[in-house]
Design an enzyme around this catalytic site. Structure first.
Site, short mmCIF file in Angstrom:
data_model
loop_
_atom_site.label_atom_id
_atom_site.label_comp_id
_atom_site.label_asym_id
_atom_site.label_seq_id
_atom_site.Cartn_x
_atom_site.Cartn_y
_atom_site.Cartn_z
N CYS A 138 0.91 -0.98 -0.30
CA CYS A 138 0.05 0.07 0.03
C CYS A 138 0.83 1.39 0.11
O CYS A 138 0.83 2.21 -0.67
CB CYS A 138 -1.19 -0.37 0.67
N ARG A 140 -12.84 -0.83 -2.73
CA ARG A 140 -11.82 0.06 -2.81
C ARG A 140 -10.51 -0.66 -2.25
O ARG A 140 -9.23 -0.78 -2.89
CB ARG A 140 -11.49 1.07 -1.89
N CYS A 172 -7.57 -2.18 -4.50
CA CYS A 172 -5.97 -2.40 -4.48
C CYS A 172 -5.38 -3.00 -4.81
O CYS A 172 -4.38 -3.46 -6.33
CB CYS A 172 -5.85 -1.57 -3.86
#
Lengths: 168, 209
Positions: A76, A125, A129
């Site tokens: 991330c 979301r 990702c």
């Protein structure tokens, strides 16, 4: 989901089948999350961190946020830890900046996503990702997704909630 | 030792004095279990993607925790040992083939337990780097590379550096954000040679005035 399964008699499979809507069919879960989220509108994010399990989950989320894996070596943090960065023209929130975390979490998700023509949740979301990172499908409401959400949500404390949001 | 008991420790919140609870190995252990469970049900070959190699592990620290010089050396030397080259020996291919690859960002994505099929994996470059000065739809996670060949020339040394940087960026910048595109098998050595030609070749749009 615990209440839906234990008290209301839904099965986990039913919930997961309906987790994300499509152009043909809206998702009850996306609607429900949007409705519940909007009930906090005007209040400040106030995620507790009193129980050992809460803190454990938060720390796991921090670990996962920085964990690089997959054929593109992404975590991330690769995309979400610097200021003013973009993938092509898409601006990337810097999730190490407390102000930006507040904005993303308290006014961001669930959000109407223009590119998807529907309202999506934080679960979607994170799933999306994860798809970009070339990792396998992220399990819906998995502990991993909850740990990441705990890490982000706690750090958004103080942000004024205004949901659902609007995102690209 | 301040944090003997659990509750006072939590009450102190996330203060540094509580860094011992839960300790790092236990955090890693429980997080790894969560990751395994989150991907359960996917085919083994796909689940393996989420398993870290030794270098990914070293490169997974927050920015505030720098690598020691020994650790950085370990990452660069394993990256250098990973280098493979095209069988032709030519490290710069056809810039026009490279041009097709640099703006292609598809490949190896997984949906519903299956790999999304594409003709070839794209090289993803413009997601993060400016290349052709006329292309404004470019990212900025990496440095702008407009005028790369005009600036650095196209000597064998520049070509070799560029090839190796794309094959495994960690040979030069340990734990760089840039994916190890060749080492990870995402691009073939032949594809990388075409990608190299795009910024290096003086005929390419990257180097136009």
């Amino acid at each position: 989901m615990t209440c839906m399964i234990d008290l209301q008699g839904f099965t986990r499979e039913d919930i997961i089948r309906d987790r994300f809507g499509s152009l043909d069919k809206d998702s009850d879960m996306e609607a429900l999350v949007s409705f519940i989220g909007s009930k906090s509108n005007g209040m400040r994010m106030n995620v507790p961190m009193r129980h050992a399990k809460e803190y454990e989950r938060y720390k796991a989320g921090e670990y996962i946020f920085h964990r690089r894996a997959g054929p593109l070596d992404f975590s991330c943090a690769t995309c979400h830890s610097e200021e003013g960065k973009r993938i092509r023209l898409q601006e990337l929130p810097n999730m190490t900046d407390p102000k930006q975390v507040q904005i993303v979490i308290s006014t961001g998700w669930p959000a109407y996503r223009g590119t998807q023509a529907t309202v999506r949740t934080m679960q979607h979301r994170l799933y999306d990702c994860n798809w970009q990172m070339r990792l396998p499908d992220l399990g819906y409401a998995s502990d991993m997704s909850v740990a990441l959400t705990s890490y982000l949500n706690y750090r958004a404390n103080g942000g004024v909630i205004q949901l659902p949001g609007v995102r690209r | 030792m301040i944090c003997k008991k659990l509750l006072p420790c939590i009450a102190l919140g996330l203060a540094a004095s509580c860094a011992t609870f839960p300790d790092a190995p236990n955090v890693a252990l429980s997080a790894e279990e969560m990751i395994e469970a989150a991907y359960a049900g996917a085919p083994d070959v796909l689940v393996k993607r989420a398993v870290q190699d030794a270098d990914q592990k070293l490169c997974s620290r927050p920015a505030s925790e720098k690598l020691s010089s020994e650790e950085a050396e370990r990452v660069t030397s394993s990256a250098k040992a990973s280098m493979r080259y095209p069988s032709s020996g030519k490290l710069a291919g056809d810039w026009k083939a490279g041009e097709q690859l640099v703006s292609n960002a598809a490949g190896m994505r997984i949906r519903d337990g299956r790999i999304e099929q594409v003709n070839e994996n794209g090289a993803l470059c413009v997601n993060c780097h400016a290349l052709d000065p006329k292309d404004l739809n470019v990212g900025n996670l990496g440095p702008a590379l407009t005028g790369y060949g005009a600036q650095h020339g196209n000597s064998d040394a520049v070509i070799k550096y560029t090839y190796e940087k794309i094959y495994n960026a960690w040979a030069y910048y340990p734990c760089s954000n840039m994916p190890r595109l060749g080492h990870n098998g995402y691009l073939t050595p032949e594809q990388i040679a075409h990608v190299v030609a795009y910024p290096v070749d003086l005929q390419s749009p990257v180097n136009r005035k």
